[in-house]
Write a protein that holds these residues in place. Structure first.
Motif, PDB file in Angstrom:
ATOM      1  N   GLU A 138     -46.451  92.488 -57.483  1.00  0.00           N
ATOM      2  CA  GLU A 138     -45.778  93.550 -58.232  1.00  0.00           C
ATOM      3  C   GLU A 138     -44.269  93.347 -58.204  1.00  0.00           C
ATOM      4  N   LYS A 139     -43.625  93.675 -59.330  1.00  0.00           N
ATOM      5  CA  LYS A 139     -42.168  93.722 -59.383  1.00  0.00           C
ATOM      6  C   LYS A 139     -41.769  95.191 -59.387  1.00  0.00           C
ATOM      7  N   MET A 140     -40.678  95.496 -58.693  1.00  0.00           N
ATOM      8  CA  MET A 140     -40.210  96.885 -58.657  1.00  0.00           C
ATOM      9  C   MET A 140     -38.714  96.907 -58.391  1.00  0.00           C
ATOM     10  N   SER A 141     -38.103  98.032 -58.696  1.00  0.00           N
ATOM     11  CA  SER A 141     -36.684  98.212 -58.398  1.00  0.00           C
ATOM     12  C   SER A 141     -36.544  98.839 -57.027  1.00  0.00           C
ATOM     13  N   GLN A 142     -35.604  98.302 -56.272  1.00  0.00           N
ATOM     14  CA  GLN A 142     -35.347  98.818 -54.932  1.00  0.00           C
ATOM     15  C   GLN A 142     -33.844  98.700 -54.684  1.00  0.00           C
ATOM     16  N   ASN A 143     -33.210  99.832 -54.506  1.00  0.00           N
ATOM     17  CA  ASN A 143     -31.763  99.868 -54.282  1.00  0.00           C
ATOM     18  C   ASN A 143     -31.004  99.130 -55.394  1.00  0.00           C
ATOM     19  N   GLY A 144     -31.416  99.346 -56.641  1.00  0.00           N
ATOM     20  CA  GLY A 144     -30.725  98.747 -57.770  1.00  0.00           C
ATOM     21  C   GLY A 144     -31.027  97.278 -58.009  1.00  0.00           C
ATOM     22  N   ARG A 145     -31.971  96.711 -57.282  1.00  0.00           N
ATOM     23  CA  ARG A 145     -32.344  95.301 -57.442  1.00  0.00           C
ATOM     24  C   ARG A 145     -33.833  95.195 -57.738  1.00  0.00           C
ATOM     25  N   THR A 146     -34.194  94.137 -58.414  1.00  0.00           N
ATOM     26  CA  THR A 146     -35.607  93.877 -58.672  1.00  0.00           C
ATOM     27  C   THR A 146     -36.147  93.020 -57.534  1.00  0.00           C
ATOM     28  N   VAL A 147     -37.231  93.486 -56.948  1.00  0.00           N
ATOM     29  CA  VAL A 147     -37.868  92.756 -55.860  1.00  0.00           C
ATOM     30  C   VAL A 147     -39.335  92.514 -56.220  1.00  0.00           C
ATOM     31  N   THR A 148     -39.894  91.490 -55.646  1.00  0.00           N
ATOM     32  CA  THR A 148     -41.293  91.161 -55.863  1.00  0.00           C
ATOM     33  C   THR A 148     -42.030  91.346 -54.550  1.00  0.00           C
ATOM     34  N   ARG A 149     -43.198  91.956 -54.652  1.00  0.00           N
ATOM     35  CA  ARG A 149     -44.011  92.195 -53.461  1.00  0.00           C
ATOM     36  C   ARG A 149     -45.417  91.649 -53.708  1.00  0.00           C
TER      37      ARG A 149
END
Length: 173
Positions: A138-149
């Motif tokens: 999954e890709k998601m926004s975290q603290n204004g950044r896109t992260v992949t989990r």
């Protein structure tokens, strides 16, 4: 023998009328004399004829991404016992397929996984259910950044993920 075996595999992978050829030609210099190099004296090219009556053309020129993946799956399936590569990665093998073809691809991947580690990136639940392990990316926004989990899904979570893949909604209802 190799050509025929690959054609048989391709037929079961939703390409029933495709012709497959392995074209081997000698490498020649401008004077027409054989060229010897560290990669050998021959050039090997895979050719396909997607439909009866069509001429054979270079695989690299006419095959789509999904077709290339299925052709590679067919080749790897035929050569599985003699190929020493232990891990195979298939991306977009589900492009342009569904129904019976997707089932056949899933079965071939499962069969191939008996002798190789197979990683398959797919959006089709039909393929995902054939896997021994299921990783949801999954890709998601975290603290204004896109992260992949990436998370392994098992049991009820896997059932819910398969349902989500089938239904196309977040709840998988």
């Amino acid at each position: 023998i190799l050509q025929k075996k690959i054609e048989i595999e391709l037929e079961s992978l939703g390409m029933p009328k495709v012709g497959f050829q392995v074209r081997i030609t000698g490498k020649l210099n401008e004077a027409g004399k054989p060229v010897y190099s560290n990669s050998g004296i021959d050039s090997v090219e895979f050719m396909i004829s997607p439909n009866p009556g069509e001429p054979f053309k270079r695989l690299t020129q006419i095959a789509s991404g999904g077709e290339l993946s299925r052709i590679m799956l067919a080749i790897k399936s035929v050569l599985a016992e003699s190929d020493h590569i232990s891990t195979l990665i298939f991306d977009e093998i589900d492009a342009g397929i569904g129904g019976e073809v997707a089932l056949a691809v899933g079965e071939r991947l499962k069969k191939l996984s008996r002798t190789k580690q197979v990683l398959c990136i797919t959006h089709l639940a039909t393929l995902a259910v054939c896997a021994d392990n299921h990783i949801k990316v999954e890709k998601m926004s975290q603290n204004g950044r896109t992260v992949t989990r990436a998370n392994i899904v098992r049991g009820v979570d896997r059932e819910e993920e398969i349902a989500r893949m089938l239904a196309g909604d977040k709840k998988g209802e």
